[in-house]
Motif scaffolding. Structure first.
Motif, PDB file in Angstrom:
ATOM      1  N   GLY A  66       0.812  -1.213   0.000  1.00  0.00           N
ATOM      2  CA  GLY A  66       0.000   0.000   0.000  1.00  0.00           C
ATOM      3  C   GLY A  66       0.842   1.258   0.000  1.00  0.00           C
ATOM      4  O   GLY A  66       0.468   2.278  -0.569  1.00  0.00           O
ATOM      5  N   ALA A 114       3.130   0.950  -3.758  1.00  0.00           N
ATOM      6  CA  ALA A 114       2.486   0.764  -5.059  1.00  0.00           C
ATOM      7  C   ALA A 114       1.950   2.108  -5.531  1.00  0.00           C
ATOM      8  O   ALA A 114       0.966   2.612  -5.019  1.00  0.00           O
ATOM      9  CB  ALA A 114       1.360  -0.256  -4.976  1.00  0.00           C
ATOM     10  N   ILE A 162      -3.185  10.404   2.897  1.00  0.00           N
ATOM     11  CA  ILE A 162      -4.149  11.364   2.329  1.00  0.00           C
ATOM     12  C   ILE A 162      -4.706  12.285   3.394  1.00  0.00           C
ATOM     13  O   ILE A 162      -4.809  13.488   3.206  1.00  0.00           O
ATOM     14  CB  ILE A 162      -5.279  10.608   1.612  1.00  0.00           C
ATOM     15  CG1 ILE A 162      -4.665   9.944   0.395  1.00  0.00           C
ATOM     16  CG2 ILE A 162      -6.421  11.541   1.239  1.00  0.00           C
ATOM     17  CD1 ILE A 162      -5.548   9.730  -0.748  1.00  0.00           C
ATOM     18  N   TYR A 195       0.610  20.355  -2.447  1.00  0.00           N
ATOM     19  CA  TYR A 195       1.328  19.090  -2.595  1.00  0.00           C
ATOM     20  C   TYR A 195       1.394  18.678  -4.053  1.00  0.00           C
ATOM     21  O   TYR A 195       2.436  18.347  -4.590  1.00  0.00           O
ATOM     22  CB  TYR A 195       0.614  18.005  -1.773  1.00  0.00           C
ATOM     23  CG  TYR A 195       1.020  16.588  -2.080  1.00  0.00           C
ATOM     24  CD1 TYR A 195       2.137  16.020  -1.475  1.00  0.00           C
ATOM     25  CD2 TYR A 195       0.284  15.807  -2.983  1.00  0.00           C
ATOM     26  CE1 TYR A 195       2.505  14.719  -1.764  1.00  0.00           C
ATOM     27  CE2 TYR A 195       0.650  14.506  -3.272  1.00  0.00           C
ATOM     28  CZ  TYR A 195       1.761  13.968  -2.660  1.00  0.00           C
ATOM     29  OH  TYR A 195       2.131  12.669  -2.954  1.00  0.00           O
ATOM     30  N   PHE A 237       7.208  11.998  -9.269  1.00  0.00           N
ATOM     31  CA  PHE A 237       6.299  11.173 -10.061  1.00  0.00           C
ATOM     32  C   PHE A 237       6.732  11.055 -11.510  1.00  0.00           C
ATOM     33  O   PHE A 237       6.456  10.055 -12.152  1.00  0.00           O
ATOM     34  CB  PHE A 237       4.856  11.667  -9.914  1.00  0.00           C
ATOM     35  CG  PHE A 237       4.224  11.130  -8.678  1.00  0.00           C
ATOM     36  CD1 PHE A 237       3.589   9.907  -8.696  1.00  0.00           C
ATOM     37  CD2 PHE A 237       4.342  11.804  -7.476  1.00  0.00           C
ATOM     38  CE1 PHE A 237       3.058   9.372  -7.538  1.00  0.00           C
ATOM     39  CE2 PHE A 237       3.819  11.281  -6.309  1.00  0.00           C
ATOM     40  CZ  PHE A 237       3.175  10.057  -6.351  1.00  0.00           C
ATOM     41  N   ASN A 252     -10.178  16.787  -9.717  1.00  0.00           N
ATOM     42  CA  ASN A 252      -8.982  17.163  -8.980  1.00  0.00           C
ATOM     43  C   ASN A 252      -8.629  16.108  -7.926  1.00  0.00           C
ATOM     44  O   ASN A 252      -7.473  15.701  -7.802  1.00  0.00           O
ATOM     45  CB  ASN A 252      -9.232  18.523  -8.321  1.00  0.00           C
ATOM     46  CG  ASN A 252      -7.935  19.249  -8.055  1.00  0.00           C
ATOM     47  OD1 ASN A 252      -6.907  18.879  -8.627  1.00  0.00           O
ATOM     48  ND2 ASN A 252      -7.974  20.249  -7.201  1.00  0.00           N
ATOM     49  N   ALA A 286      -7.156  13.234  -9.666  1.00  0.00           N
ATOM     50  CA  ALA A 286      -5.768  13.475 -10.082  1.00  0.00           C
ATOM     51  C   ALA A 286      -4.827  13.319  -8.894  1.00  0.00           C
ATOM     52  O   ALA A 286      -3.750  12.733  -9.005  1.00  0.00           O
ATOM     53  CB  ALA A 286      -5.637  14.871 -10.682  1.00  0.00           C
ATOM     54  N   ILE A 287      -5.256  13.825  -7.739  1.00  0.00           N
ATOM     55  CA  ILE A 287      -4.417  13.702  -6.547  1.00  0.00           C
ATOM     56  C   ILE A 287      -4.309  12.234  -6.122  1.00  0.00           C
ATOM     57  O   ILE A 287      -3.255  11.774  -5.706  1.00  0.00           O
ATOM     58  CB  ILE A 287      -4.979  14.570  -5.398  1.00  0.00           C
ATOM     59  CG1 ILE A 287      -4.850  16.044  -5.780  1.00  0.00           C
ATOM     60  CG2 ILE A 287      -4.234  14.310  -4.107  1.00  0.00           C
ATOM     61  CD1 ILE A 287      -5.666  16.977  -4.923  1.00  0.00           C
ATOM     62  N   GLN A 310      -4.022   9.846  -7.937  1.00  0.00           N
ATOM     63  CA  GLN A 310      -3.003   9.195  -8.769  1.00  0.00           C
ATOM     64  C   GLN A 310      -1.588   9.561  -8.334  1.00  0.00           C
ATOM     65  O   GLN A 310      -0.639   8.887  -8.691  1.00  0.00           O
ATOM     66  CB  GLN A 310      -3.211   9.581 -10.232  1.00  0.00           C
ATOM     67  CG  GLN A 310      -4.421   8.914 -10.837  1.00  0.00           C
ATOM     68  CD  GLN A 310      -4.716   9.436 -12.221  1.00  0.00           C
ATOM     69  OE1 GLN A 310      -5.002  10.597 -12.419  1.00  0.00           O
ATOM     70  NE2 GLN A 310      -4.636   8.564 -13.202  1.00  0.00           N
ATOM     71  N   CYS A 311      -1.454  10.674  -7.599  1.00  0.00           N
ATOM     72  CA  CYS A 311      -0.121  11.121  -7.166  1.00  0.00           C
ATOM     73  C   CYS A 311       0.157  10.750  -5.722  1.00  0.00           C
ATOM     74  O   CYS A 311       1.031  11.334  -5.089  1.00  0.00           O
ATOM     75  CB  CYS A 311       0.028  12.626  -7.287  1.00  0.00           C
ATOM     76  SG  CYS A 311      -0.318  13.244  -8.893  1.00  0.00           S
ATOM     77  N   THR A 312      -0.635   9.844  -5.171  1.00  0.00           N
ATOM     78  CA  THR A 312      -0.352   9.353  -3.827  1.00  0.00           C
ATOM     79  C   THR A 312      -0.280   7.832  -3.946  1.00  0.00           C
ATOM     80  O   THR A 312      -0.901   7.260  -4.835  1.00  0.00           O
ATOM     81  CB  THR A 312      -1.464   9.768  -2.836  1.00  0.00           C
ATOM     82  OG1 THR A 312      -2.707   9.773  -3.521  1.00  0.00           O
ATOM     83  CG2 THR A 312      -1.223  11.136  -2.270  1.00  0.00           C
ATOM     84  N   PRO A 313       0.480   7.207  -3.046  1.00  0.00           N
ATOM     85  CA  PRO A 313       0.578   5.744  -3.148  1.00  0.00           C
ATOM     86  C   PRO A 313      -0.786   5.103  -2.922  1.00  0.00           C
ATOM     87  O   PRO A 313      -1.662   5.712  -2.315  1.00  0.00           O
ATOM     88  CB  PRO A 313       1.532   5.367  -2.007  1.00  0.00           C
ATOM     89  CG  PRO A 313       2.105   6.620  -1.487  1.00  0.00           C
ATOM     90  CD  PRO A 313       1.239   7.749  -1.910  1.00  0.00           C
ATOM     91  N   GLY A 314      -0.940   3.886  -3.407  1.00  0.00           N
ATOM     92  CA  GLY A 314      -2.162   3.134  -3.143  1.00  0.00           C
ATOM     93  C   GLY A 314      -3.123   3.111  -4.316  1.00  0.00           C
ATOM     94  O   GLY A 314      -2.843   3.646  -5.385  1.00  0.00           O
ATOM     95  N   ILE A 315      -4.279   2.478  -4.076  1.00  0.00           N
ATOM     96  CA  ILE A 315      -5.296   2.297  -5.108  1.00  0.00           C
ATOM     97  C   ILE A 315      -6.016   3.620  -5.353  1.00  0.00           C
ATOM     98  O   ILE A 315      -6.479   4.252  -4.403  1.00  0.00           O
ATOM     99  CB  ILE A 315      -6.337   1.253  -4.635  1.00  0.00           C
ATOM    100  CG1 ILE A 315      -5.664   0.047  -3.986  1.00  0.00           C
ATOM    101  CG2 ILE A 315      -7.275   0.857  -5.749  1.00  0.00           C
ATOM    102  CD1 ILE A 315      -4.796  -0.748  -4.890  1.00  0.00           C
ATOM    103  N   ILE A 316      -6.135   4.026  -6.619  1.00  0.00           N
ATOM    104  CA  ILE A 316      -6.691   5.342  -6.935  1.00  0.00           C
ATOM    105  C   ILE A 316      -8.137   5.476  -6.444  1.00  0.00           C
ATOM    106  O   ILE A 316      -8.515   6.490  -5.863  1.00  0.00           O
ATOM    107  CB  ILE A 316      -6.609   5.614  -8.454  1.00  0.00           C
ATOM    108  CG1 ILE A 316      -5.150   5.594  -8.888  1.00  0.00           C
ATOM    109  CG2 ILE A 316      -7.232   6.961  -8.798  1.00  0.00           C
ATOM    110  CD1 ILE A 316      -4.934   5.592 -10.381  1.00  0.00           C
ATOM    111  N   ALA A 317      -8.944   4.432  -6.646  1.00  0.00           N
ATOM    112  CA  ALA A 317     -10.340   4.476  -6.217  1.00  0.00           C
ATOM    113  C   ALA A 317     -10.433   4.687  -4.704  1.00  0.00           C
ATOM    114  O   ALA A 317     -11.251   5.470  -4.220  1.00  0.00           O
ATOM    115  CB  ALA A 317     -11.040   3.177  -6.598  1.00  0.00           C
ATOM    116  N   ASN A 362      -8.079   5.966  -2.734  1.00  0.00           N
ATOM    117  CA  ASN A 362      -7.562   7.291  -2.390  1.00  0.00           C
ATOM    118  C   ASN A 362      -8.615   8.375  -2.609  1.00  0.00           C
ATOM    119  O   ASN A 362      -8.769   9.278  -1.778  1.00  0.00           O
ATOM    120  CB  ASN A 362      -6.327   7.613  -3.245  1.00  0.00           C
ATOM    121  CG  ASN A 362      -5.166   6.695  -2.916  1.00  0.00           C
ATOM    122  OD1 ASN A 362      -5.245   5.906  -1.990  1.00  0.00           O
ATOM    123  ND2 ASN A 362      -4.098   6.798  -3.679  1.00  0.00           N
TER     124      ASN A 362
END
Lengths: 186, 179
Positions: A15, A18, A91, A101, A111, B47, B50-51, B53-60, B62
């Motif tokens: 987590g 990835a 998050i 950020y 990235f 937005n 998009a964020i 996608q720029c953090t670790p983990g599963i996009i859904a 997040n």
């Protein structure tokens, strides 16, 4: 260490590292398979198939499935909750400064390096699935080619690239694979 | 409490009705988050996405955490996240239980042999798509090739690749991205 604890640690790691969505967890899963042998590479390929053809984010589905295969319902819960925990914390920690950020040049640079590399990582994970699906155990290199599978792979891959078929849902390709598998007794 | 329950329920619906995740979920997100509950505007949603996608983990996941947190702080983030993962847990566990019993049947094995081939085609097609959008400069390709070799041939953990990329970006990021 008990399996449940290892499962928890491995998925926390997944987590956290990835980056770029569900498919990016795949290299971590193949790594887990090789390291712990909780399930075979073939099991993993089956789990990917089921995760792609059931509702829900594919990354979450794969984690649940790997967890369940390793340690039953408790494993499914442990793996899935561990997978989402790091991003949950991250998050909420950066939610207030999210816009800053996202636009921060350091983050953008980071990235711009990670995305290409992750493409390579996913390709590597795909490679290990390819080995299982298209080749078989055999004495010589040439005999190890599973020609029917390779032919089917080539046809399906071309289909995924065709303009008209590109938009089809993955489940369609999976269903076609299942039917041909049964018809040809693969 | 009502809001927490609504967050859980909305994201449960999203998790239960989307196949595949990623951009495939955007229409569902729009329906539940923007149109039905009015928790964000369409622009804000894109937005968040998009964020995610720029953090670790599963996009859904997040995106769920983010929407939930914006509505009701930490409890909201947790409610939304649990909502989006709940359907997966139930559905996958049920299917896994069923398949355990069916895997001995010969034609199920044949079906899965064909399905694995289809999965290969799908993964390779995803890699092609990713390569088209992510590999635009020579050093992008170099990074991808290195990532592939290190993991596929030397069996190193992907963690090292991700960390190495972060370090490299701090050293060279300014230079190569300005060029």
């Amino acid at each position: 260490m008990s399996e449940l604890l290892i499962l928890c640690l491995e998925f926390l790691k997944t987590g956290l590292f990835a980056v770029g969505g569900g498919l990016a967890t795949l290299p971590f899963l193949t790594q887990m398979q090789e390291k712990y042998q909780w399930f075979t590479a073939m099991d993993l390929a089956n789990m990917i198939a089921v995760s792609e053809s059931t509702p829900g984010p594919i990354g979450v589905n794969m984690a649940t499935y790997v967890g369940y295969t390793t340690y039953g319902v408790g494993g499914a819960l442990t793996a899935t909750l561990s997978l989402v925990f790091p991003s949950l914390v991250i998050i909420m920690a950066i939610a207030k400064v999210m816009d800053k950020y996202q636009k921060n040049p350091l983050i953008q640079n980071m990235f711009s390096f990670m995305r290409p590399a992750v493409t390579g990582l996913i390709a590597a994970a795909g490679f290990s699935v390819l080995k299982i699906a298209l080749f078989k155990e055999a004495a010589t290199f040439l005999a190890s080619f599973n020609w029917i599978a390779i032919a089917l792979f080539a046809v399906l891959l071309v289909c995924t690239q065709l303009k008209k078929l590109k938009k089809l849902h993955p489940i369609v390709f999976i269903a076609v694979g299942a039917v041909i598998g049964i018809l040809l007794k693969m | 409490m009502q809001l927490l329950w609504n967050l859980y329920r909305a994201f449960f619906t999203i998790g239960a009705l989307t196949f595949g995740g990623g951009y495939a979920m955007l229409p569902m997100l729009e329906r539940e988050i923007v149109n039905k509950h009015k928790w964000s505007t369409n622009e804000e949603l894109l937005n968040y996405f998009a964020i995610g996608q720029c953090t670790p983990g599963i996009i859904a996941v997040n995106t769920a955490t983010f929407v939930g947190y914006k509505q009701k702080g930490i409890a909201g983030g947790i409610a939304a996240t649990l909502g989006v993962i709940s359907p997966s847990i139930v559905i996958i566990v049920l299917i896994a239980m069923l398949l355990e019993n069916f895997m001995d049947i010969l034609w199920v094995q044949h079906a899965f042999a064909g399905i694995r081939v289809a999965v290969c085609a799908l993964i390779v097609s995803s890699v092609i798509k990713l390569a088209k959008s992510n590999l635009k400069k020579w050093w992008h390709i170099a990074l991808a090739v290195c990532g592939f070799i290190v993991v596929a041939l030397f069996g190193l953990s992907p963690v090292y690749v991700v960390v190495a990329c972060a370090v490299l970006s701090f050293i060279f990021g300014k230079k190569v991205n300005a060029a």
